[in-house]
Design an enzyme around this catalytic site. Sequence first.
Site, PDB file in Angstrom:
ATOM      1  N   GLY A  97     127.969  67.007  29.532  1.00 41.66           N
ATOM      2  CA  GLY A  97     126.535  66.702  29.581  1.00 41.66           C
ATOM      3  C   GLY A  97     126.339  65.214  29.362  1.00 41.66           C
TER       4      GLY A  97
ATOM      5  N   SER B 192     124.928  61.639  27.823  1.00 41.78           N
ATOM      6  CA  SER B 192     124.890  61.142  26.452  1.00 41.78           C
ATOM      7  C   SER B 192     123.600  61.615  25.768  1.00 41.78           C
ATOM      8  CB  SER B 192     124.951  59.609  26.469  1.00 41.78           C
ATOM      9  OG  SER B 192     125.006  59.113  25.167  1.00 41.78           O
TER      10      SER B 192
ATOM     11  N   SER C 219     122.780  64.567  25.021  1.00 47.93           N
ATOM     12  CA  SER C 219     122.329  65.914  25.397  1.00 47.93           C
ATOM     13  C   SER C 219     122.541  66.883  24.235  1.00 47.93           C
ATOM     14  CB  SER C 219     123.051  66.406  26.657  1.00 47.93           C
ATOM     15  OG  SER C 219     124.446  66.452  26.454  1.00 47.93           O
ATOM     16  N   GLY C 220     123.484  66.567  23.338  1.00 43.69           N
ATOM     17  CA  GLY C 220     123.709  67.418  22.157  1.00 43.69           C
ATOM     18  C   GLY C 220     125.132  67.929  22.012  1.00 43.69           C
ATOM     19  N   LYS C 221     126.058  67.385  22.783  1.00 42.82           N
ATOM     20  CA  LYS C 221     127.443  67.892  22.765  1.00 42.82           C
ATOM     21  C   LYS C 221     128.067  67.843  21.365  1.00 42.82           C
ATOM     22  CE  LYS C 221     128.746  64.839  25.809  1.00 42.82           C
ATOM     23  NZ  LYS C 221     127.452  64.169  25.979  1.00 42.82           N
ATOM     24  N   SER C 222     128.038  66.668  20.731  1.00 40.78           N
ATOM     25  CA  SER C 222     128.698  66.531  19.422  1.00 40.78           C
ATOM     26  C   SER C 222     128.002  67.382  18.367  1.00 40.78           C
ATOM     27  CB  SER C 222     128.701  65.069  18.957  1.00 40.78           C
ATOM     28  OG  SER C 222     129.243  64.252  19.947  1.00 40.78           O
TER      29      SER C 222
ATOM     30  N   SER D  31     132.224  63.884  30.748  1.00 38.67           N
ATOM     31  CA  SER D  31     132.910  64.363  31.974  1.00 38.67           C
ATOM     32  C   SER D  31     131.948  64.499  33.149  1.00 38.67           C
ATOM     33  CB  SER D  31     133.694  65.652  31.726  1.00 38.67           C
ATOM     34  OG  SER D  31     133.145  66.492  30.746  1.00 38.67           O
TER      35      SER D  31
HETATM   36  P1  ADP Z   1     126.091  63.787  22.674  1.00 41.13           P
HETATM   37  O1  ADP Z   1     127.311  64.157  21.888  1.00 41.13           O
HETATM   38  O2  ADP Z   1     125.839  64.699  23.835  1.00 41.13           O
HETATM   39  O3  ADP Z   1     126.053  62.336  23.057  1.00 41.13           O
HETATM   40  P2  ADP Z   1     124.714  63.992  20.168  1.00 41.13           P
HETATM   41  O4  ADP Z   1     125.021  65.353  19.647  1.00 41.13           O
HETATM   42  O5  ADP Z   1     125.466  62.817  19.612  1.00 41.13           O
HETATM   43  O6  ADP Z   1     124.803  64.022  21.760  1.00 41.13           O
HETATM   44  O7  ADP Z   1     123.170  63.675  19.986  1.00 41.13           O
HETATM   45  C1  ADP Z   1     122.158  64.602  20.291  1.00 41.13           C
HETATM   46  C2  ADP Z   1     120.919  64.279  19.453  1.00 41.13           C
HETATM   47  O8  ADP Z   1     119.857  65.157  19.834  1.00 41.13           O
HETATM   48  C3  ADP Z   1     121.174  64.498  17.967  1.00 41.13           C
HETATM   49  O9  ADP Z   1     120.521  63.472  17.260  1.00 41.13           O
HETATM   50  C4  ADP Z   1     120.526  65.868  17.711  1.00 41.13           C
HETATM   51  O10 ADP Z   1     120.089  66.015  16.384  1.00 41.13           O
HETATM   52  C5  ADP Z   1     119.354  65.828  18.689  1.00 41.13           C
HETATM   53  N1  ADP Z   1     118.842  67.147  19.105  1.00 41.13           N
HETATM   54  C6  ADP Z   1     117.537  67.513  19.092  1.00 41.13           C
HETATM   55  N2  ADP Z   1     117.378  68.785  19.517  1.00 41.13           N
HETATM   56  C7  ADP Z   1     118.595  69.248  19.839  1.00 41.13           C
HETATM   57  C8  ADP Z   1     119.071  70.510  20.320  1.00 41.13           C
HETATM   58  N3  ADP Z   1     118.233  71.527  20.562  1.00 41.13           N
HETATM   59  N4  ADP Z   1     120.395  70.652  20.552  1.00 41.13           N
HETATM   60  C9  ADP Z   1     121.246  69.620  20.307  1.00 41.13           C
HETATM   61  N5  ADP Z   1     120.865  68.389  19.841  1.00 41.13           N
HETATM   62  C10 ADP Z   1     119.553  68.211  19.594  1.00 41.13           C
END
Ligand code: ADP
Length: 204
Positions: free
Chosen positions: A38, A40, A42-45, A112
Amino acid sequence: MSYVAQGPGQNLHAFAFSHLRAEHPRMKQRPLVIWMTGISASGKSTIADALDIALQAQGRFTCIVDGDSVRGGLCRDLGFTDNDREENIRRVAEVARLMLEAGLIVIVALISPSAASRHYARSIIGNESFVEVHVDAPLETAEQRDPKGLYKKARAGLIKNFTGIDSRYDLPIFPEVHLNTQALSVEQSVEAILDWVARNDART
Ligand code: ADP
């Protein structure tokens, strides 16, 4: 799992190691690679972390491979050109395969962006063990979240080849799991993946 890494000009022969079984004898779990893709923010980590905790609470053995961490170590020689992104994904897939063979449930959190390289990762890991999870959020939402301030920098021209801005993201067409993180809470996303893991365990 008959895949053998091939290097140029080498004679490699796959030994049928007896540890390459569907279920690890001591861990009592079917190893899997949960590949979270997904854009950046999007919520992966965030989801990977919560999923890891939930799987461990079920007594499972897990490992997280996070894109940002590998870029600081294993892949620190790589940039963000198409070729380097592909090599980054290849290395992560190879590492995930080794962990899979060690019996773990491997959680990969990696943008990816190209469908071709995700397909390549699937071929390295093996279709039966590969769970593609599309962690989906519209670009505007991801840009509003921007927990690392990266979109801001990319918009200001300080980061080049940034996925979603000046580098493309191929939407997964048939991911095993699709998570709309605008509609689902982190807990609901974790539940959706846990369901998949449970169904996989029940497979005969
Ligand atoms: P990625 O790893 O995809 O770059 P991160 O997990 O680092 O994304 O960041 C996602 C951000 O979005 C975090 O600050 C998280 O708290 C926020 N967020 C808000 N709502 C959601 C949700 N429903 N699912 C996942 N993350 C969310």
